[in-house]
Design an enzyme around this catalytic site. Structure first.
Site: not given
Ligand code: FRU
Length: 502
Positions: A27, A51, A84, A154, A209, A307
């Site tokens: 992100d 990741w 994020s 979040r 998100e 994703w």
């Molecule tokens: C969205 C997400 C957010 C989180 C971040 C973690 O792609 O899942 O919700 O903060 O990526 O990398």
């Protein structure tokens, strides 16, 4: 300035888009325009290209097209990963985190607590501040600043709300699995008071998100404004996987009220076409807007990935590009205010073109025409298509002997599609090869398209940005062919212009 070219070792490295230098990104975070530069922070694994070790990477740009990489801005540590969030300029030093004469930039992020930390398993909101214009950051000693004892809380986006003699900070964040946006208020960025929540509503096929909330004039009239709530969704997008939806409505400083919530009738999946999507392609996620963009513009960037297969895309040593930055606006379409999006900076104004091609009317009947002079790997293509009697009409971009990405109109269904099943490398993940579609109305007898082609993507803006579609592709660098085609009848192609940047 010339657009950067892909080397053979990095054959998919984009020329027009920001990409990770040699590690993983997801992100966009903390987008802010400050002291004459656009700051792009982003979810980054400083140690690898999948990741993990989430930290905020950092880059800056004067024009949203040419980017300078900077060292990691906010790093994960033994206690937490840095998920994020967003950044504001606390110009009046309401937080007191500034010094005499130096107002701070304040970044809000989600603390994702590691095993060993007392809060492990929870997500809470924290802040860091910068006194050098966004290059180095100090984590606040009083973190976290909001803790709901929740494992799914979040992605804080903070903005200054000013209306009817009131002015304070507002944060929108998510309770991801509950499909809720939660709103908070603060005078000083440190202490927050719960305001309200929104949701579940419309698409709930995955977690919610990265929300955003902002006000925009309708049809350019500041007297007629509405609020737009962005909610990214993963999975559950209209063409599978990650996507962004939005709601148009009002915000009274406490509560967001949607005017675009679809409540009755068929089941969620069947309604996907009735919801409002930021983009119908497979690769437009975690879209969020800049704070303090100049001239009142509302500019957004998204992560150009999904994703479903993000960790597997065949780029090395880097993994993931961002979308082009887009300027968004509200335009009344069929009586309803809709978000329309155009590139924030047109590469034509920033990069030297290496070739330009224009043609008047091209008519094709059950045939394809290769446009030798319009070949290229990095291009801006504009045209409008009168479908005539054809069943299908469109273009093939990035084509080679045995590959090509088809961008076309299914005339009977009035759908725009991107067919990337034979676009190049597709077998790195079973979910990648796809034929993706979006309803697109005929406007004045034409389908009008602007397409940005890059070393690993196509981004389509139809009808002046009323509909957009963004998709990754991984063609061979030598696949630079461009052709037009019509099947099942005769179609005409108008006002074709192709500008090449590679
Ligand atoms: C969205 C997400 C957010 C989180 C971040 C973690 O792609 O899942 O919700 O903060 O990526 O990398």
């Amino acid at each position: 300035m010339t657009a950067s070219t892909a080397s053979t070792a990095e054959k998919y490295r984009p020329a027009l888009h920001f990409s990770a230098q040699n590690t993983w990104i997801n992100d966009p975070n903390g987008l802010i325009y400050h002291d004459g530069l656009y700051h792009l922070y982003f979810q980054n694994n400083p140690q690898g290209n999948v990741w993990g070790n989430m930290s905020w990477g950092h880059a800056t740009s004067p024009d949203l097209l040419a980017w300078t990489h900077h060292p990691v801005a906010i790093s994960c540590d033994e206690n937490e990963d840095i998920f994020s969030g967003s950044t504001v300029f606390d110009r009046k030093n309401t937080s007191g985190l500034g010094t005499e004469g130096k107002a701070p930039l304040v970044a809000f992020y989600t603390s994702f607590y590691k095993p060993g930390n007392a809060r492990h398993g929870l997500q809470a909101q924290s802040l860091a501040y910068s006194l050098d214009g966004g290059y180095t950051w100090t984590k606040h000693a009083g973190n976290p600043i909001i803790d709901r004892n929740s494992p799914e809380f979040r992605d804080p986006k903070v903005f200054r709300y000013t209306a009817a003699g009131q002015s304070y900070w507002v944060m929108v964040a998510v309770e991801a699995k509950d499909h809720q946006v939660v709103l908070y208020k603060s005078e000083n960025l440190l202490e927050w008071e719960f305001l309200s929540s929104f949701g579940p509503a419309n698409a709930t096929g995955g977690v919610w998100e990265c929300p955003d909330l902002f006000e925009l004039p309708v049809d350019g009239d500041p007297g007629q404004s509405k609020w737009v709530l962005i909610v990214n969704l993963n999975p559950g997008g209209p063409n599978s996987g990650s996507a962004g939806q939005y709601f148009v409505g009002s915000f009274d400083g406490t509560t967001f009220t949607s005017e675009s919530t679809v409540t009755e009738g068929r089941s969620g999946d069947e309604r996907l076409a009735e919801y409002q999507w930021l983009d119908w392609g497979r690769d437009y996620y975690a879209a969020v807007s800049f704070s303090d963009a100049p001239d009142g513009r509302r500019l957004m960037i998204s992560w150009m990935n999904n994703w479903e297969y993000a960790n597997d895309i065949p780029t090395s040593p880097w993994r993931s590009p961002m979308s082009l930055a887009r300027e968004v606006a509200l335009r009344t379409i069929n009586g309803t205010p809709r978000l329309v999006q155009v590139p924030a900076s047109d590469p034509k104004n920033e990069f030297e073109s290496t070739a330009e091609f224009a043609s008047g009317l091209v008519q094709l009947e059950n045939e394809a025409q290769v446009l030798e002079q319009a070949a290229g790997a990095v291009q801006r293509i504009k045209l409008s298509i009168d479908p005539g009697t054809a069943k299908e009409a469109g273009l093939v971009v990035r084509s080679g002997a045995s590959e090509g990405t088809r961008i076309g109109i299914d005339v009977e269904r009035s759908e725009l599609f991107v067919d990337r099943r034979a676009s190049g490398e597709t077998d790195f993940h079973a979910a990648f090869a796809s034929l993706d579609k979006v309803p697109l109305p005929l406007v004045n007898g034409r389908y009008e398209l602007t397409i940005f082609v890059d070393h690993c993507s196509v981004e389509i803006f139809a009808h002046d940005g009323a509909v957009t579609m963004t998709e990754l592709i991984f063609p061979s660098p030598s696949s630079t062919g461009l052709s037009l085609y019509a099947t099942g009848g005769a179609a005409s192609f108008h006002d074709l212009s192709v500008i090449r940047f590679d």
